[in-house]
Design an enzyme around this catalytic site. Structure first.
Site, mmCIF file in Angstrom:
data_model
loop_
_atom_site.group_PDB
_atom_site.id
_atom_site.type_symbol
_atom_site.label_atom_id
_atom_site.label_comp_id
_atom_site.label_asym_id
_atom_site.label_seq_id
_atom_site.Cartn_x
_atom_site.Cartn_y
_atom_site.Cartn_z
ATOM 1 N N THR A 163 0.834 -1.204 0.000
ATOM 2 C CA THR A 163 0.000 0.000 0.000
ATOM 3 C C THR A 163 0.870 1.256 0.000
ATOM 4 O O THR A 163 0.467 2.298 -0.537
ATOM 5 C CB THR A 163 -0.950 0.035 1.211
ATOM 6 O OG1 THR A 163 -0.199 -0.160 2.421
ATOM 7 C CG2 THR A 163 -2.011 -1.039 1.099
ATOM 8 N N PRO B 134 -3.672 -0.270 -3.657
ATOM 9 C CA PRO B 134 -4.685 -0.371 -2.606
ATOM 10 C C PRO B 134 -4.981 -1.817 -2.240
ATOM 11 O O PRO B 134 -4.854 -2.715 -3.067
ATOM 12 C CB PRO B 134 -5.920 0.291 -3.235
ATOM 13 C CG PRO B 134 -5.737 0.064 -4.706
ATOM 14 C CD PRO B 134 -4.247 0.114 -4.955
ATOM 15 N N ASP B 135 -5.333 -2.013 -0.987
ATOM 16 C CA ASP B 135 -5.864 -3.301 -0.561
ATOM 17 C C ASP B 135 -7.172 -3.505 -1.310
ATOM 18 O O ASP B 135 -8.037 -2.633 -1.317
ATOM 19 C CB ASP B 135 -6.121 -3.253 0.947
ATOM 20 C CG ASP B 135 -6.626 -4.569 1.512
ATOM 21 O OD1 ASP B 135 -7.130 -5.388 0.718
ATOM 22 O OD2 ASP B 135 -6.531 -4.758 2.721
ATOM 23 N N PHE B 136 -7.340 -4.643 -1.976
ATOM 24 C CA PHE B 136 -8.541 -4.818 -2.802
ATOM 25 C C PHE B 136 -9.817 -4.812 -1.985
ATOM 26 O O PHE B 136 -10.911 -4.629 -2.515
ATOM 27 C CB PHE B 136 -8.448 -6.094 -3.647
ATOM 28 C CG PHE B 136 -8.740 -7.369 -2.919
ATOM 29 C CD1 PHE B 136 -7.711 -8.116 -2.381
ATOM 30 C CD2 PHE B 136 -10.040 -7.830 -2.780
ATOM 31 C CE1 PHE B 136 -7.972 -9.298 -1.708
ATOM 32 C CE2 PHE B 136 -10.316 -9.013 -2.105
ATOM 33 C CZ PHE B 136 -9.268 -9.746 -1.571
ATOM 34 N N ARG B 137 -9.694 -5.000 -0.665
ATOM 35 C CA ARG B 137 -10.890 -4.939 0.172
ATOM 36 C C ARG B 137 -11.317 -3.503 0.461
ATOM 37 O O ARG B 137 -12.412 -3.259 0.933
ATOM 38 C CB ARG B 137 -10.635 -5.652 1.507
ATOM 39 C CG ARG B 137 -10.495 -7.150 1.361
ATOM 40 C CD ARG B 137 -10.326 -7.806 2.725
ATOM 41 N NE ARG B 137 -10.104 -9.213 2.571
ATOM 42 C CZ ARG B 137 -8.942 -9.758 2.253
ATOM 43 N NH1 ARG B 137 -7.899 -8.980 2.078
ATOM 44 N NH2 ARG B 137 -8.807 -11.056 2.129
ATOM 45 N N GLN C 185 1.882 -12.659 0.912
ATOM 46 C CA GLN C 185 0.516 -12.893 0.458
ATOM 47 C C GLN C 185 0.200 -12.028 -0.766
ATOM 48 O O GLN C 185 -0.866 -12.148 -1.355
ATOM 49 C CB GLN C 185 -0.471 -12.559 1.590
ATOM 50 C CG GLN C 185 -0.274 -13.401 2.836
ATOM 51 C CD GLN C 185 -1.132 -12.909 3.990
ATOM 52 O OE1 GLN C 185 -2.327 -13.145 4.026
ATOM 53 N NE2 GLN C 185 -0.521 -12.204 4.929
ATOM 54 N N ASN C 186 1.117 -11.144 -1.134
ATOM 55 C CA ASN C 186 0.894 -10.229 -2.244
ATOM 56 C C ASN C 186 1.150 -10.897 -3.588
ATOM 57 O O ASN C 186 1.921 -11.856 -3.681
ATOM 58 C CB ASN C 186 1.768 -8.987 -2.094
ATOM 59 C CG ASN C 186 1.402 -8.178 -0.869
ATOM 60 O OD1 ASN C 186 0.300 -8.305 -0.345
ATOM 61 N ND2 ASN C 186 2.314 -7.355 -0.391
ATOM 62 N N ASP D 140 1.897 -8.910 -6.468
ATOM 63 C CA ASP D 140 2.335 -7.828 -7.344
ATOM 64 C C ASP D 140 3.764 -7.934 -7.850
ATOM 65 O O ASP D 140 4.196 -7.147 -8.697
ATOM 66 C CB ASP D 140 2.144 -6.472 -6.649
ATOM 67 C CG ASP D 140 2.753 -6.450 -5.243
ATOM 68 O OD1 ASP D 140 3.890 -6.921 -5.065
ATOM 69 O OD2 ASP D 140 2.073 -5.966 -4.320
ATOM 70 N N HIS E 283 0.002 -16.607 -2.727
ATOM 71 C CA HIS E 283 -1.201 -16.433 -3.538
ATOM 72 C C HIS E 283 -0.900 -16.231 -5.015
ATOM 73 O O HIS E 283 -1.760 -15.789 -5.771
ATOM 74 C CB HIS E 283 -2.030 -15.268 -2.986
ATOM 75 C CG HIS E 283 -2.510 -15.496 -1.592
ATOM 76 N ND1 HIS E 283 -2.739 -14.486 -0.688
ATOM 77 C CD2 HIS E 283 -2.808 -16.652 -0.935
ATOM 78 C CE1 HIS E 283 -3.152 -14.997 0.469
ATOM 79 N NE2 HIS E 283 -3.196 -16.308 0.339
ATOM 80 N N CYS F 279 -2.341 -20.105 -20.530
ATOM 81 C CA CYS F 279 -3.518 -20.548 -21.265
ATOM 82 C C CYS F 279 -4.073 -21.808 -20.608
ATOM 83 O O CYS F 279 -3.331 -22.758 -20.346
ATOM 84 C CB CYS F 279 -3.163 -20.824 -22.726
ATOM 85 S SG CYS F 279 -4.504 -21.592 -23.657
ATOM 86 N N CYS G 137 -6.046 -17.069 -25.681
ATOM 87 C CA CYS G 137 -4.759 -17.541 -26.197
ATOM 88 C C CYS G 137 -4.675 -17.316 -27.707
ATOM 89 O O CYS G 137 -5.609 -17.614 -28.452
ATOM 90 C CB CYS G 137 -4.610 -19.023 -25.880
ATOM 91 S SG CYS G 137 -3.066 -19.753 -26.501
ATOM 92 N N CYS H 92 -4.577 -21.208 -29.263
ATOM 93 C CA CYS H 92 -5.714 -22.140 -29.259
ATOM 94 C C CYS H 92 -7.061 -21.479 -28.957
ATOM 95 O O CYS H 92 -8.102 -22.127 -29.061
ATOM 96 C CB CYS H 92 -5.462 -23.283 -28.274
ATOM 97 S SG CYS H 92 -5.518 -22.791 -26.530
ATOM 98 N N THR I 294 0.307 -6.976 7.566
ATOM 99 C CA THR I 294 -0.783 -7.947 7.501
ATOM 100 C C THR I 294 -1.498 -8.016 8.838
ATOM 101 O O THR I 294 -0.859 -7.995 9.900
ATOM 102 C CB THR I 294 -0.302 -9.344 7.103
ATOM 103 O OG1 THR I 294 -1.389 -10.268 7.176
ATOM 104 C CG2 THR I 294 0.834 -9.827 7.992
#
Length: 245
Positions: free
Chosen positions: A28, A33-36, A103-104, A106, A121, A129, A154, A157, A195
């Protein structure tokens, strides 16, 4: 504050096997931003809570809305590492820090120079693909906004290209789990930063730590504060920038 920084400096100076466990608060300070977090236009822009949208079942059910949210909120385009990322890389280069467990998604730890990073994560920088397995970078996902159906398909395919991130309802990678647990178990100092330790199973990994010093660097109180050797409720970049290696 100065007394706590001095105490942290002493812990780092006397440690030989430090592991850092971090979350959204580390990035941050880079502007991600924190997605929450709920921005002013949130309720106008999104029909569902973030946790619903970035679930495996939602990805399968409504990929167009999934990728609309993903491109807008989770792709870290144009962001740079901050003081915390660089200090951790510096500690690793000095032989003090043995691993980053994050846990990021990015990729900023690696961009700052960290070599041993366990991404619990996954990463937005890796995309594959779902049909033939061909690899794509994050720019391909971003550019899919201009595709006729708004989906990253893709070029070989035609199947969907999925980010290599762990969605809700999906399991963590076994190899990443093993590496993270082994690193935390062997550490003499575990620094937890940015965290609140509420996302499981990731937060449970700190229970494998049995070393000497548990350090908490987080703006808010966590469930582990009472067990820590040192607690500093300040922005992590602000704290680590004062540490000398």
């Amino acid at each position: 504050m100065n007394e706590k920084i001095s105490q942290l400096q002493k812990i780092i100076d006397e440690s030989h096997n430090i592991v850092f466990f971090g979350g959204a608060g580390v990035s941050t300070e880079s502007g991600i931003p924190d997605f929450r977090s709920v921005d002013g236009l949130y309720n106008q822009q999104w029909k569902y809570p973030p946790e619903t949208i970035i679930s495996h079942s939602f990805y399968l059910h409504d990929p167009v809305e999934f990728y609309r949210f993903y491109r807008a909120k989770l792709l870290p385009t144009g962001f740079e590492p901050n003081a915390a990322h660089y200090k951790l890389a510096e500690l690793e280069a000095a032989g003090k820090l043995k691993a980053v467990v994050t846990q990021n998604i990015d990729g900023l730890h690696q961009k700052a120079g960290s070599k041993v990073v366990y991404e619990l994560h996954g990463s937005t920088l890796r995309n594959y693909c779902t049909g033939c397995g061909k690899f794509y970078d994050d720019k391909f996902i971003a550019q899919s906004e201009n595709a006729p159906d708004k989906l990253p398909r893709c070029t070989e395919c035609g199947e969907l290209v999925k980010p290599d991130v762990v969605l809700y309802e999906e399991g963590l990678d076994d190899n990443v789990i093993r590496g993270a647990v082994n690193a935390i178990s062997a550490a003499d100092t575990l620094i937890i930063g940015g965290t609140s330790l509420i996302v499981y199973p990731a937060a449970s990994f700190v229970d494998y730590f049995h070393g000497k010093n548990l350090v908490l660097l987080n703006k808010s109180v966590t469930s582990k504060d009472d067990y820590a050797t040192l607690v500093i409720h300040e922005p992590i970049g602000q704290v680590l920038s004062q540490i000398k290696v």
